[in-house]
Design a protein around this motif. Structure first.
Motif, PDB file in Angstrom:
ATOM      1  N   ARG A  95      66.007   5.573  68.275  1.00  0.00           N
ATOM      2  CA  ARG A  95      64.909   6.004  69.882  1.00  0.00           C
ATOM      3  C   ARG A  95      64.935   7.414  69.996  1.00  0.00           C
ATOM      4  N   GLY A  98      62.614   8.866  66.876  1.00  0.00           N
ATOM      5  CA  GLY A  98      61.714   8.610  68.172  1.00  0.00           C
ATOM      6  C   GLY A  98      60.627   9.644  68.654  1.00  0.00           C
ATOM      7  N   GLN A  99      61.704  10.061  69.875  1.00  0.00           N
ATOM      8  CA  GLN A  99      61.913  10.810  70.582  1.00  0.00           C
ATOM      9  C   GLN A  99      61.749  12.236  70.144  1.00  0.00           C
ATOM     10  N   GLN A 100      62.197  13.058  69.114  1.00  0.00           N
ATOM     11  CA  GLN A 100      62.308  14.123  68.012  1.00  0.00           C
ATOM     12  C   GLN A 100      60.715  13.745  67.529  1.00  0.00           C
ATOM     13  N   ILE A 101      60.523  12.504  67.003  1.00  0.00           N
ATOM     14  CA  ILE A 101      59.154  12.872  66.292  1.00  0.00           C
ATOM     15  C   ILE A 101      58.457  13.437  67.377  1.00  0.00           C
ATOM     16  N   LYS A 102      58.248  12.254  68.219  1.00  0.00           N
ATOM     17  CA  LYS A 102      57.499  12.126  68.848  1.00  0.00           C
ATOM     18  C   LYS A 102      57.219  14.257  69.840  1.00  0.00           C
ATOM     19  N   ALA A 103      58.449  14.677  70.198  1.00  0.00           N
ATOM     20  CA  ALA A 103      58.405  15.975  69.915  1.00  0.00           C
ATOM     21  C   ALA A 103      58.048  16.715  69.092  1.00  0.00           C
ATOM     22  N   GLU A 104      58.101  16.793  67.806  1.00  0.00           N
ATOM     23  CA  GLU A 104      57.021  17.058  67.284  1.00  0.00           C
ATOM     24  C   GLU A 104      55.580  17.201  66.712  1.00  0.00           C
ATOM     25  N   LEU A 105      55.902  15.828  66.862  1.00  0.00           N
ATOM     26  CA  LEU A 105      54.405  15.470  67.209  1.00  0.00           C
ATOM     27  C   LEU A 105      53.523  16.389  68.141  1.00  0.00           C
ATOM     28  N   ARG A 106      54.277  15.768  69.265  1.00  0.00           N
ATOM     29  CA  ARG A 106      53.561  16.679  70.570  1.00  0.00           C
ATOM     30  C   ARG A 106      53.467  18.880  70.321  1.00  0.00           C
TER      31      ARG A 106
END
Length: 182
Positions: A95, A98-106
């Protein structure tokens, strides 16, 4: 009748055994008792002890097996608890990742949007500058033609043309700014 009574007295009673039969029965019973006591009873005792040992051994083995099963069950439950904790940790890590990847993608998407916006603004500015240069050239040419018509003579020198164009554009820019400010 007297004879009958006398005959009955001479005959032994059928319920009372003869002394010889009694002695023979006691001797046979003693021999049988001795044989049983000497051979059969020890064998029965041995079988009884073997059976007792087998039952007690079986109970002892069953108790040891139960204790081992309890130990294995406890060990299994500890391993299961450890695996559950490991699974929870892996889920939490996933999780977080996933949050880190989500933040990086954002962040990458926002950076890309900013880059595209800046590129668009540069293109708009370049297009505006090109259009302004093109219009200046056209307006400059038209202003020279207008000035020549108004003056009734031709402006031959380049410096005179340039001065006329610049003053016209300055006046035009000032009036555009004033009308845009109102």
């Amino acid at each position: 009748m007297d004879r009958l009574i006398l005959a009955a007295e001479e005959q032994p009673l059928p319920i009372i055994p003869h002394l010889s039969e009694l002695i023979l029965g006691i001797v046979a019973f003693a021999v049988l008792l001795f044989v049983l006591w000497k051979f059969a009873v020890p064998r029965f005792e041995q079988l009884y002890e073997e059976r007792t040992d087998a039952i007690e051994g079986g109970l002892k083995r069953a108790q040891e097996a139960q204790e081992q099963a309890d130990r294995l069950k406890k060990q299994y439950e500890e391993q299961l608890a450890g695996l559950r904790a490991e699974a929870a940790r892996i889920r939490d890590d996933a999780r977080a990742e996933g949050q880190q990847i989500k933040a990086e993608l954002r962040a990458e998407a926002e950076a890309e949007a900013a880059r595209i916006k800046a590129q668009g603004e540069e293109q708009v500015a370049a297009s505006r500058d090109a259009a302004e240069r093109s219009l200046r050239g056209e307006v400059g040419g038209l202003s020279v033609q207008l000035a020549e018509r108004l003056l009734g003579r031709q402006l031959s020198s380049d410096s005179a043309r340039s001065d006329t164009i610049d003053s016209f554009l300055a006046e035009l820019g000032g009036s555009t700014r004033r009308s845009g400010a109102n």
